[in-house]
Design a protein around this motif. Structure first.
Motif, PDB file in Angstrom:
ATOM      1  N   ASP A   2     -11.561  -2.054  -0.624  1.00 23.18           N
ATOM      2  CA  ASP A   2     -12.666  -2.858  -1.163  1.00 23.18           C
ATOM      3  C   ASP A   2     -13.855  -2.887  -0.208  1.00 23.18           C
ATOM      4  O   ASP A   2     -15.009  -2.912  -0.637  1.00 23.18           O
ATOM      5  CB  ASP A   2     -12.196  -4.283  -1.510  1.00 23.18           C
ATOM      6  CG  ASP A   2     -11.505  -4.989  -0.370  1.00 23.18           C
ATOM      7  OD1 ASP A   2     -10.732  -4.341   0.358  1.00 23.18           O
ATOM      8  OD2 ASP A   2     -11.721  -6.211  -0.203  1.00 23.18           O
ATOM      9  N   GLY A   3     -13.581  -2.857   1.095  1.00 27.15           N
ATOM     10  CA  GLY A   3     -14.677  -2.879   2.073  1.00 27.15           C
ATOM     11  C   GLY A   3     -15.521  -1.623   1.981  1.00 27.15           C
ATOM     12  O   GLY A   3     -16.755  -1.684   1.886  1.00 27.15           O
ATOM     13  N   SER A   4     -14.866  -0.472   1.985  1.00 25.52           N
ATOM     14  CA  SER A   4     -15.593   0.795   1.871  1.00 25.52           C
ATOM     15  C   SER A   4     -16.292   0.885   0.524  1.00 25.52           C
ATOM     16  O   SER A   4     -17.412   1.387   0.423  1.00 25.52           O
ATOM     17  CB  SER A   4     -14.631   1.977   2.001  1.00 25.52           C
ATOM     18  OG  SER A   4     -14.420   2.289   3.349  1.00 25.52           O
ATOM     19  N   MET A   8     -19.397  -0.949   0.578  1.00 32.26           N
ATOM     20  CA  MET A   8     -20.413  -0.341   1.445  1.00 32.26           C
ATOM     21  C   MET A   8     -21.153   0.787   0.732  1.00 32.26           C
ATOM     22  O   MET A   8     -22.357   0.948   0.890  1.00 32.26           O
ATOM     23  CB  MET A   8     -19.788   0.165   2.729  1.00 32.26           C
ATOM     24  CG  MET A   8     -20.767   0.147   3.872  1.00 32.26           C
ATOM     25  SD  MET A   8     -20.031   0.473   5.464  1.00 32.26           S
ATOM     26  CE  MET A   8     -19.628  -1.138   6.053  1.00 32.26           C
ATOM     27  N   SER A  46     -14.644   8.536  10.683  1.00 32.66           N
ATOM     28  CA  SER A  46     -13.998   7.481   9.907  1.00 32.66           C
ATOM     29  C   SER A  46     -15.047   6.537   9.335  1.00 32.66           C
ATOM     30  O   SER A  46     -15.073   5.345   9.618  1.00 32.66           O
ATOM     31  CB  SER A  46     -12.995   6.709  10.768  1.00 32.66           C
ATOM     32  OG  SER A  46     -12.297   5.782   9.953  1.00 32.66           O
ATOM     33  N   GLN A  58       0.830  -1.207   0.000  1.00 33.78           N
ATOM     34  CA  GLN A  58       0.000   0.000   0.000  1.00 33.78           C
ATOM     35  C   GLN A  58       0.863   1.257   0.000  1.00 33.78           C
ATOM     36  O   GLN A  58       0.525   2.263  -0.623  1.00 33.78           O
ATOM     37  CB  GLN A  58      -0.921  -0.035   1.226  1.00 33.78           C
ATOM     38  CG  GLN A  58      -2.065   0.933   1.161  1.00 33.78           C
ATOM     39  CD  GLN A  58      -3.226   0.484   2.028  1.00 33.78           C
ATOM     40  OE1 GLN A  58      -4.037  -0.355   1.646  1.00 33.78           O
ATOM     41  NE2 GLN A  58      -3.288   1.017   3.222  1.00 33.78           N
ATOM     42  N   GLY A  68     -10.971  -7.849   1.816  1.00 28.76           N
ATOM     43  CA  GLY A  68     -11.512  -7.680   3.162  1.00 28.76           C
ATOM     44  C   GLY A  68     -10.876  -6.525   3.893  1.00 28.76           C
ATOM     45  O   GLY A  68     -10.396  -5.569   3.291  1.00 28.76           O
ATOM     46  N   PHE A  69     -10.880  -6.648   5.211  1.00 30.02           N
ATOM     47  CA  PHE A  69     -10.470  -5.539   6.072  1.00 30.02           C
ATOM     48  C   PHE A  69      -9.020  -5.718   6.493  1.00 30.02           C
ATOM     49  O   PHE A  69      -8.736  -6.374   7.500  1.00 30.02           O
ATOM     50  CB  PHE A  69     -11.330  -5.478   7.329  1.00 30.02           C
ATOM     51  CG  PHE A  69     -12.830  -5.471   7.113  1.00 30.02           C
ATOM     52  CD1 PHE A  69     -13.387  -5.108   5.893  1.00 30.02           C
ATOM     53  CD2 PHE A  69     -13.676  -5.799   8.163  1.00 30.02           C
ATOM     54  CE1 PHE A  69     -14.770  -5.103   5.716  1.00 30.02           C
ATOM     55  CE2 PHE A  69     -15.057  -5.790   7.993  1.00 30.02           C
ATOM     56  CZ  PHE A  69     -15.609  -5.450   6.769  1.00 30.02           C
ATOM     57  N   LYS A  70      -8.118  -5.115   5.754  1.00 31.23           N
ATOM     58  CA  LYS A  70      -6.712  -5.170   6.146  1.00 31.23           C
ATOM     59  C   LYS A  70      -6.525  -4.527   7.530  1.00 31.23           C
ATOM     60  O   LYS A  70      -5.803  -5.027   8.378  1.00 31.23           O
ATOM     61  CB  LYS A  70      -5.885  -4.431   5.089  1.00 31.23           C
ATOM     62  CG  LYS A  70      -4.416  -4.359   5.412  1.00 31.23           C
ATOM     63  CD  LYS A  70      -3.639  -3.695   4.303  1.00 31.23           C
ATOM     64  CE  LYS A  70      -2.226  -3.455   4.813  1.00 31.23           C
ATOM     65  NZ  LYS A  70      -1.316  -2.972   3.828  1.00 31.23           N
ATOM     66  N   ILE A 126      -8.764  -3.819  10.145  1.00 31.08           N
ATOM     67  CA  ILE A 126      -9.323  -4.493  11.323  1.00 31.08           C
ATOM     68  C   ILE A 126      -8.716  -5.892  11.443  1.00 31.08           C
ATOM     69  O   ILE A 126      -8.623  -6.461  12.536  1.00 31.08           O
ATOM     70  CB  ILE A 126     -10.866  -4.540  11.278  1.00 31.08           C
ATOM     71  CG1 ILE A 126     -11.437  -3.138  11.028  1.00 31.08           C
ATOM     72  CG2 ILE A 126     -11.449  -5.096  12.581  1.00 31.08           C
ATOM     73  CD1 ILE A 126     -11.119  -2.090  12.071  1.00 31.08           C
ATOM     74  N   ALA A 183     -11.679   5.635   5.756  1.00 38.04           N
ATOM     75  CA  ALA A 183     -11.668   4.493   6.676  1.00 38.04           C
ATOM     76  C   ALA A 183     -10.797   3.374   6.127  1.00 38.04           C
ATOM     77  O   ALA A 183     -10.443   3.357   4.954  1.00 38.04           O
ATOM     78  CB  ALA A 183     -13.092   3.978   6.901  1.00 38.04           C
ATOM     79  N   LEU A 230      -5.973   2.645   4.980  1.00 34.69           N
ATOM     80  CA  LEU A 230      -5.424   3.791   4.243  1.00 34.69           C
ATOM     81  C   LEU A 230      -5.228   5.046   5.103  1.00 34.69           C
ATOM     82  O   LEU A 230      -4.176   5.681   5.005  1.00 34.69           O
ATOM     83  CB  LEU A 230      -6.320   4.111   3.033  1.00 34.69           C
ATOM     84  CG  LEU A 230      -6.036   3.281   1.770  1.00 34.69           C
ATOM     85  CD1 LEU A 230      -7.196   3.374   0.793  1.00 34.69           C
ATOM     86  CD2 LEU A 230      -4.734   3.728   1.091  1.00 34.69           C
ATOM     87  N   ASN A 272      -7.925  -5.838  -1.103  1.00 38.70           N
ATOM     88  CA  ASN A 272      -7.140  -6.841  -0.372  1.00 38.70           C
ATOM     89  C   ASN A 272      -8.067  -7.898   0.237  1.00 38.70           C
ATOM     90  O   ASN A 272      -7.775  -8.468   1.292  1.00 38.70           O
ATOM     91  CB  ASN A 272      -6.258  -6.170   0.692  1.00 38.70           C
ATOM     92  CG  ASN A 272      -7.044  -5.122   1.467  1.00 38.70           C
ATOM     93  OD1 ASN A 272      -8.247  -5.272   1.669  1.00 38.70           O
ATOM     94  ND2 ASN A 272      -6.384  -4.066   1.884  1.00 38.70           N
TER      95      ASN A 272
END
Ligand code: TPP
Ligand code: MG
Length: 654
Positions: free
Chosen positions: A495-497, A500, A468, A421, A524-526, A528, A442, A445, A522
């Motif tokens: 990708d998550g945001s 959403m 966020s 990243q 999912g949530f890198k 979290i 969020a 990033l 990536n």
């Protein structure tokens, strides 16, 4: 009984007739409008002025129509096309667009948002919270249930057994800086000026909600003509108390290791130029919050970059030992203070420059309640012969340089097979035109960007980190582009945001506002995921994978899991965007060059590495760990956390 006997006598009555008590007491000229028409007629004549420059406060109205607003605000907007109507896909998104617009305009211009009753309205609650937390003016006009009640429950009405004086719009109360329900048309005469007072107040601004019952929106009233005259709201630059200023100057002279924490207030007050003079003159180095990044150019020798949990070692080391912290326009969120562990000098004191007394007194500071620009100017006037000692200035400059080398190192990593990243951030930073605006909100990033983004001007780094809110990115990008169409807007989104809320790609195409969306996938949530692993929880629930034998594969399952096969590039294409798919860093660089000349919203899609992280640089964030658990990994982290927590402080020095 004939049907019309059941209709209450007031329905359909001329509400302006003298004996009903709802007319004007004196002889002034009036205009008979529906309540909704009066709202729009009023809004279009509100102006703001700061430093002698004047502009309309509202750039128009976003709206999604339903039975709760179509015949009221909808009809009014149709009748008054000079107050521009914008369509959005989602009510939450239209509030994000508006908040981002207001942020880009330094809060001197915004839009109104109209929704139907019920779900359209509650979709705006998240946007309202975001605006209020970030201190950004947005005017929300949710439709509300009938004031006359006889037909209740209306479609989408939440009923209550203990009162009829409640609707879902009461959910806006805690997230609004001003909230009102307009149950009679003439209430606008007192509500709208209050709304304007709050929206244009630098200290009080945030979401303003006027709930508009669907029947009252359509009722006519003879409003005084004077109500619709052009009104200019002066945005003041308040000056702090003189004695407090003198005391602040004395504290600065007495300190050995002062540090400035620059927050969003520096940017909103357009105080960046005076901040630079203040820093050049005094030699006091600067750390920047998420909202304040860009207050001082990244290459200023006394810029330490990001401070706090996502801060640089440069800012965090000087924060640790600072004996005086000068907070300017900051709320001191836990990210800024490393959950109150950032400042470890035993006698550290705070001077807070802030338009809001609420923020100015945090950490029991010496409060300089005032506008950042004029306060810094006046404070500088009291420090004519003052400068920090040479070795402190040198230490700060040295740290600045070391940090810059660290950024360079990360920009130049070429990770394979999937890029990191950090290198992708570097490419966007270096290949975007200097006046461009980068927006994010969020995921992993924001932390990486806070550290690595080289901010070249005060608007270069647009980070929504008060809330966020996943989903802000694309909608926010549209608001920025509407506010600054001459600039390129780079939306950095995970990708998550993206999943959403990607709907406003459609609006950007519809309105011909080009966004450059950099979509980092990536699976999912890198963010979290990393947080979860740091808590001993193996990334549970943070990967976009299929459940296996009824269980969630964690990171411990390794790469042998089946990730979801969602084609985000195809999704973006289907919404009307121009899409460039990349596999390597070189593809990515070529794509950034290519999208400069595309004619519409473009998405650069690339997969990046889930595990290749930017390190922490002596910051900390308090996320509580389970006190008892059946997982030994969690117990170990709990012990570590207990030790770290002991560094959390109350600041009681004065
Ligand atoms: C609306 C909302 N829901 C949940 C969260 C909590 N949260 C923070 S980051 C994150 C994951 C973001 O995933 P992605 O956009 O793919 O970014 P990545 O972490 O992979 O960089 C979540 C769920 C949030 N910030 N906002
Ligand atoms: Mg992701």
């Amino acid at each position: 009984m004939p049907i019309n006997k059941l209709i209450p006598p007031s329905v359909g009555a001329d509400v302006s007739r003298p004996e009903d008590g709802r007319t004007n007491m004196n002889e002034q000229a009036t205009r008979r409008l529906t309540m909704a028409q009066a709202v729009i007629a009023f809004l279009k004549n509100q102006y703001v002025e700061r430093d002698g420059s004047e502009q309309p406060f509202f750039a128009g109205c976003f709206g999604i129509f339903g039975h709760g607003n179509v015949a009221g605000i909808g009809q009014a907007l149709q009748q008054m096309p000079e107050f521009r109507y914008y369509q959005a896909r989602n009510e939450q998104a239209m509030v994000h667009i508006t908040a981002a617009y207001a942020k880009t305009k330094n809060r001197l211009q915004t839009l109104a948002c109209t929704s139907s009753v019920g779900p359209g309205a509650t979709n705006m609650v998240t946007g309202a919270a975001l605006a209020t937390i970030n201190r950004l003016p947005v005017l929300l006009l949710p439709g509300d249930i009938f004031a006359r009640r006889n037909v209740a429950p209306v479609l989408q009405q939440l009923e209550s057994e203990y009162t009829q004086d409640i609707s879902v719009n009461d959910c806006f109360r805690p997230v609004s800086r001003y909230w009102d329900r307009i149950t009679r048309p003439e209430q606008l005469l007192t509500a709208l000026p209050e709304a304007m007072r709050v929206l244009t107040s630098p200290a009080e601004t945030g979401a303003v909600t006027l709930a508009l019952p669907e029947d009252v929106q359509t009722e006519a009233y003879a409003y005084p003509e004077a109500f619709f005259r052009k009104r200019v709201w002066h945005v003041p630059r308040n000056r702090p108390d003189r004695r407090a200023l003198e005391q602040a100057a004395a504290w600065i002279r007495a300190s050995k290791h002062p540090l400035i924490v620059a927050g969003g207030g520096v940017i909103y007050a357009e105080a960046t130029e005076v901040l630079q003079r203040f820093v050049d003159h005094t030699g006091i180095p600067v750390g920047e919050t998420m909202a304040g990044k860009g207050s001082l150019r990244y290459d200023h020798p006394l810029s330490l970059g990001a401070i706090g949990a996502t801060g640089t070692f440069a800012a965090n080391r000087l924060a640790r030992d600072a004996d005086l912290v000068i907070g300017i326009g900051t709320r001191y969120s836990d990210f800024t203070t490393s959950s109150k562990t950032a400042f470890q000098h035993p006698d550290v004191r705070f001077i807070n420059i802030n338009v809001a007394a609420f923020d100015a007194t945090k950490h029991l500071a010496l409060p300089l309640v005032g506008d950042a620009q004029v306060t810094l100017e006046e404070l500088l006037g009291l420090l004519d012969s003052y400068s920090v000692e040479a070795d402190y200035r040198m230490q700060a400059e040295q740290l600045h340089q070391e940090w810059d080398s660290e950024v360079e190192r990360i920009y130049n990593i070429r990770h394979t097979p999937l890029p990191s990243q950090g290198e992708l951030i570097g490419a966007v930073n270096e290949l975007s035109e200097p006046p461009a605006i980068m927006v994010c909100a969020a995921g992993s990033l924001p932390g990486d960007l806070h550290k690595l983004w080289r901010a070249r001007h005060p608007k270069n780094y647009h980070m929504e980190y008060g809330y966020s809110c996943m989903g802000y990115e694309i909608a926010g990008g549209l608001g920025i582009k509407m506010a600054a169409p001459e600039r390129d807007v780079y939306v950095m989104v995970g990708d998550g945001s993206y999943l959403m809320m990607n709907s406003e790609i459609v609006t950007s195409v519809q309105e011909h506002y080009k966004l450059i969306i950099v979509l980092l996938d990536n699976s999912g949530f890198k963010s979290i995921g990393a947080l979860s692993r740091s808590l001993g929880q193996e990334g549970f629930g943070t990967r976009y994978v299929y459940p296996h034998n009824g269980r969630w594969p964690t990171d411990a399952a390794g790469p042998d899991v089946q990730t979801l096969s969602v084609d985000l590039a195809a999704n973006a294409r289907s919404l009307g965007a121009h899409v460039v798919e990349c596999k390597t860093y070189a593809d990515f660089v070529a794509a950034l060059e290519k999208v400069r000349t595309t004619d519409r919203t473009s998405v650069i899609y690339i997969q990046d590495d889930r595990y290749m992280a930017i390190p922490d640089y002596e910051g900390w964030w308090d996320v509580p760990v389970a006190e008892v658990s059946a997982m030994p990994s969690v117990q170990a982290v709990r012990a570590e956390w207990t030790t770290k927590r002991q560094k959390e402080r109350y600041f009681l020095e004065q």
